[in-house]
Write a protein that holds these residues in place. Structure first.
Motif: not given
Length: 346
Positions: A41-49, A337-346
């Motif tokens: 679903d597009g969420v980054t899993k390897n941010p250092d690639i 890549q777009y930053d801050d697009m999915v709320a991970g926790s509240c």
């Protein structure tokens, strides 16, 4: 219309790119890169690639005649900083030849063409990369061409393309059948496999400020100011119960087909952005992970020490980036890549 315009700003665009005129397969390398960087679903899993936040791919426009390649860079914005650029060529298995195999390696050189009609004249080309390549095997060969691409983006008229040469060790002539590259073919004639592995180059860029104006004001409504806010409906008990629910994360589906963007976005088809909803009752427990500011605000609100101070809001405290693989205005494939697009926790 106003909401969709604002959404385009989040994705760093003024207008959505038109869908490709004909069905097109993206380069397999770009699909593999997306799958390495992000989950389904597009969420980054390897941010250092990725070195930057954008990878653009450009297909050759000349069909590789005489190992000359030309790439049009009009879609690279002036605000984008070129970090790295690479030429990708797919090497085919060598044809079977009679007699003993005396050659095991060859030298492949990539030149920036300076004189379009006389590249072999003195000063007609500049060496960008050269290395020994095994004559046994098949697969992608990648060459760094960063400086040439920087030159082309600064002066578009200087883009005379690239020249690739193959020689035996020590510069000796080489039987062309010993090393063959997959050549692109005109639309409608090539196979699907050839289309996926056609020569292309990719450029990794850093584009500053993508979506920053929207993300900095993520709590503001995207509806026009004059549009009335719809009133809550349903039994009062239901609304009261909803307010009593503790602050937590809830699903928020973003479907690109419903938005009308499925024609140009390759992956993902949509994603779950999530949103935060619920009450933050006093006292705030550690399980709610409050900031110091939220804790102080809850105390001031509970003790009514100052007028007009509301209780703390339920907001994301961790955000994840997402990645889009899409066709741009020139039908080149882009991974962004777009930053801050999915709320991970509240």
């Amino acid at each position: 219309a106003e909401a969709l315009k604002r959404l385009l700003e989040v994705f760093g665009m003024e207008d959505p790119p038109p869908p490709p005129a004909h069905f097109k397969q993206p380069p397999q390398y770009m699909v593999d890169l997306f799958n390495t960087v992000a989950n389904a679903d597009g969420v980054t899993k390897n941010p250092d690639i990725l070195e930057g936040n954008t990878v653009r791919s450009f297909l050759d426009k000349t069909h590789g005649e005489n190992m000359r390649f030309l790439f049009i860079l009009s879609s690279v914005a002036k605000s984008e900083k070129i970090l790295t650029a690479e030429l990708h060529l797919f090497r085919l298995w060598p044809r079977a030849t009679d007699g003993p195999k005396r050659h095991h390696f060859c030298q492949v050189s990539v030149y920036q063409v300076l004189e379009k009609n006389k590249p072999d004249a003195p000063g007609g080309k500049k060496l960008l990369a050269a290395r020994l390549v095994s004559l046994q095997g098949s697969g992608w060969e990648v060459f760094a061409i960063t400086q040439a691409v920087r030159d082309w983006t600064e002066d578009e008229s200087s883009n005379q393309g690239l020249l690739v040469t193959v020689q035996g060790l020590g510069g000796s002539p080489l039987d062309p059948s010993l090393l063959q590259w997959l050549q692109p073919k005109p639309v409608g004639r090539g196979s699907r496999g050839a289309a996926l592995r056609s020569p292309f180059f990719q450029v990794c860029v850093m584009a500053n400020g993508i979506g920053s104006s929207f993300l900095a004001d993520s709590q503001a409504p995207i509806l026009p100011a004059k549009m009335p806010v719809p009133k809550l409906t349903g039994p009062r008990s239901t609304r009261s119960l909803d307010r009593l629910q503790p602050c937590q994360r809830h699903p928020l589906s973003v479907d690109f087909e419903e938005i009308g963007w499925s024609g140009w976005i390759i992956s993902p088809r949509g994603y779950n952005a999530y949103h935060c909803k619920g009450s933050c009752p006093f006292p705030l427990g550690e399980n709610m992970r409050p900031t110091n500011h939220a804790t102080v605000q809850s105390i001031i609100n509970a003790l009514k020490l100052s007028e007009g101070v509301s209780s703390p809001c339920c907001v994301p405290d961790k955000l994840y980036s997402i990645n889009l693989l899409y066709f741009d205005d020139d039908e080149n494939v882009v991974l962004k890549q777009y930053d801050d697009m999915v709320a991970g926790s509240c």
